[in-house]
Design a protein around this motif. Structure first.
Motif, PDB file in Angstrom:
ATOM      1  N   SER A 135      29.656   9.870  11.280  1.00 47.41           N
ATOM      2  CA  SER A 135      28.864   8.656  11.242  1.00 47.41           C
ATOM      3  C   SER A 135      27.478   8.965  10.668  1.00 47.41           C
ATOM      4  N   LEU A 166      33.978   4.443  12.284  1.00 45.38           N
ATOM      5  CA  LEU A 166      32.736   3.976  11.672  1.00 45.38           C
ATOM      6  C   LEU A 166      32.093   5.210  11.052  1.00 45.38           C
ATOM      7  N   GLY A 185      28.156   3.444  11.456  1.00 42.61           N
ATOM      8  CA  GLY A 185      27.974   4.082  12.753  1.00 42.61           C
ATOM      9  C   GLY A 185      26.539   4.380  13.141  1.00 42.61           C
ATOM     10  N   ASN A 186      25.656   4.556  12.156  1.00 39.86           N
ATOM     11  CA  ASN A 186      24.206   4.645  12.395  1.00 39.86           C
ATOM     12  C   ASN A 186      23.691   5.832  13.185  1.00 39.86           C
ATOM     13  N   SER A 187      24.441   6.920  13.323  1.00 41.73           N
ATOM     14  CA  SER A 187      23.808   8.038  14.023  1.00 41.73           C
ATOM     15  C   SER A 187      22.941   8.838  13.060  1.00 41.73           C
ATOM     16  N   ARG A 225      23.465   7.270   9.097  1.00 37.59           N
ATOM     17  CA  ARG A 225      22.531   6.153   9.031  1.00 37.59           C
ATOM     18  C   ARG A 225      21.785   6.224   7.704  1.00 37.59           C
TER      19      ARG A 225
END
Lengths: 265, 285
Positions: free
Chosen positions: B233, B139, B221-223, B235
């Motif tokens: 990853s 991701l 992945g949104n980190s 965001r």
């Protein structure tokens, strides 16, 4: 032709209005924790079956939303699943209606079976970055966590203690997507509501203790949290009746049959 | 039976048209009203350039999200634009007309697939592929870029085809008559003449990529992290709003609206560039 259409639309609008006004029945709204939402929906259904004229609506949004909407009056009952209620919940009356465990999960292909609290903390803080350091395969650890408003996350971080989630941890916004991510990635580790575990993920023992129903209920497995219903002011009338129903043997059985743990063992 | 006269129709249509515009106006006012005070209070520089996003501690720096949005959009352009333009050239210049009549609407159907489906395919197919062949968590920025690259294809292809087809036939005939080959005609005459339209199509596609939310939440992945490689990853701005809006209160909520303002300004800039490019094309003819 046109006249008919106009009449039809007037009738349609009027009937909607009439239907909307006709709903003079008492209605109770619940909002909050997504972990408890499916249970609340089921309980509400059962309750409405035996109590005519009562309308119970259940909405999700997360524990933080539950506390907020109980405070603002948007919902009569807020739902929250956290170890410790935040300050915003001070003006609300909490009732524990169920308990839920939080399991540390990895991909079934991962040979690791146990982690200590210390190791879990180091993994989520980013100190341990390879499964090799824990006796597993030589592969980087993919840490997956929940979004900051999640009750599962706040409970997990509270019990494990002093977690400063590492910056490159993946963030997923529900128990379901966490399970999907872990089942797809052989190197992933995350935490999941006990009721959500299935064969696609492997729950680990924490400090050698299994996250079984028995261990959660008797308190040996420490990663567990209460599920609160929160009410502003006195609990009375239809709200009280519903909460009493949730706590009744029948309500508790529904909770137990569907994967959560009853409030009292 | 005449229920409404000629004038009545005009008035009704005008009301409907203006209600659409006023909806846009209201949304703009609402976002700005909720977001701007926060930007002034927190400081524009701290908000845009600090990389510390920790709402619980009162830290609202969206720099990682801005970089992520830019990178993902750039990645979408790298994957989507060449592919889209190539398809457009093939369909308008090489493919027989009946084939184009079938293929073009089919490609436009891509736009009708809900973004959550793209995200799902990204999670189930693309992310595991990236993880096993390139490493990292799968991701990632790369996964987001590829999915968005596919999502912008319909926009890029259909606007590009329209602008290539708008090149007068006499241009091509003139070039061919001078002895140029088909490919020479395409890249020296047709593409040159429809350049602004093609650029506009890419920019409009990018506008879609910047604003896309669901698919990106699922695959990126949104980190909160400034990416160091395409396998990290990330965001994006949109993902940040969608992930946190449901539980944000007070300052945090305002910070998310302010994130919306930043996004809004970015997309307005992109769309204005696109419409300038499109206008250039029409005024030239």
């Amino acid at each position: 032709m046109l006249k008919k259409a106009v009449i039809a639309s007037i009738v349609f609008v009027a009937s909607i209005a009439a239907f909307g006004c006709g709903k003079s029945a008492t209605s109770v709204t619940l909002a909050g924790s997504t972990a408890f939402q499916p249970f609340a929906e089921r309980l509400a259904e059962q309750y409405m079956e035996s109590h005519n004229g009562v309308n119970i609506t259940v909405q999700g949004g997360g524990s933080a939303v539950g506390i907020q909407s109980a405070n603002s009056g948007a919902a009569q009952i807020g739902m929250a699943d956290m170890v410790q209620l935040p300050d915003e919940a001070k003006g609300l009356t909490p009732v524990i209606v169920a308990r839920d465990g939080v399991a540390i999960v990895v991909n079934p292909k991962n040979p690791i079976t146990n982690l200590t609290t210390e190791q879990v903390r180091d993994i989520f803080n980013g100190k341990i970055t390879n499964w090799k350091q824990l006796g597993g395969n030589d592969a980087p650890i993919t840490v997956v966590s929940r979004e900051a408003g999640s009750g599962t996350r706040s409970s997990f971080e509270k019990i494990i203690g002093s977690i400063q989630l590492k910056k490159d941890a993946l963030i997923q916004d529900s128990n379901g997507t966490i399970r999907e991510t872990v089942s797809n990635d052989p190197n992933a580790v995350s935490y999941l509501s006990h009721g959500m575990i299935n064969e696609k993920v492997k729950p680990l023992t924490l400090d050698g203790i299994q996250s079984s129903v028995e261990n959660i209920v008797n308190g040996t497995y420490k990663l567990s949290r209460p599920i609160f219903l929160l009410v502003k002011g006195n609990i009375q009338g239809e709200i009280k009746n519903f909460i009493d129903y949730v706590l009744s043997p029948e309500g508790q059985k529904t909770i137990k049959d569907n994967g959560l743990l009853p409030a009292k063992s | 039976m005449k229920l409404v006269g000629e004038k009545g129709v005009r008035r009704i249509l005008m009301t409907v048209a203006f209600s659409a515009i006023s909806a846009l106006l209201l949304i703009t006012l609402f976002i700005i009203n909720e977001g701007l005070p926060f930007i002034f209070r927190y400081g524009l520089k701290d908000f845009l350039l600090s990389s510390d996003w920790n709402p619980a501690a009162g830290k609202f720096g969206i720099f990682p999200m801005i970089t992520a949005s830019l990178w993902v959009t750039f990645g979408a352009m790298i994957t989507g634009a060449p592919l889209g333009v190539a398809v457009a050239i093939f369909l308008s210049e090489y493919a027989p007309r009946p084939m184009m009549k079938v293929v073009k609407p089919t490609i436009e159907l891509l736009a009708a697939i809900p973004s959550v489906v793209y995200g799902f395919i990204g999670v189930m197919v693309l992310a595991p592929f990236i993880r096993s062949y390139f490493g990292g968590p799968g991701l990632s920025l790369l996964a987001g870029s590829i999915i968005l690259g596919i999502m912008i294809l319909p926009t890029v292809i259909s606007i590009s085809i329209d602008s290539i087809m708008a090149v007068p036939r006499s241009y091509r005939e003139g070039s061919l008559a001078l002895g140029a080959t088909t490919w020479q005609t395409i890249h020296m005459i047709t593409i040159k003449a429809s350049k602004s339209g093609i650029i506009a199509s890419i920019i409009l596609g990018l506008g879609r990529a910047v604003g896309e939310t669901m698919a990106v939440i699922m695959v990126a992945g949104n980190s909160v992290n400034i990416p160091h490689s395409a396998l990290d990853s990330v965001r994006t701005l949109t993902a940040n709003i969608a992930l946190e809006m449901s539980y944000a209160t007070g300052m945090h909520r305002q910070a998310l609206f302010a994130t919306g303002v930043v996004l809004f300004v970015g997309i307005i800039i992109l769309n204005s560039i696109a419409s300038v490019a499109l206008r250039k094309r029409t005024s030239k003819r």
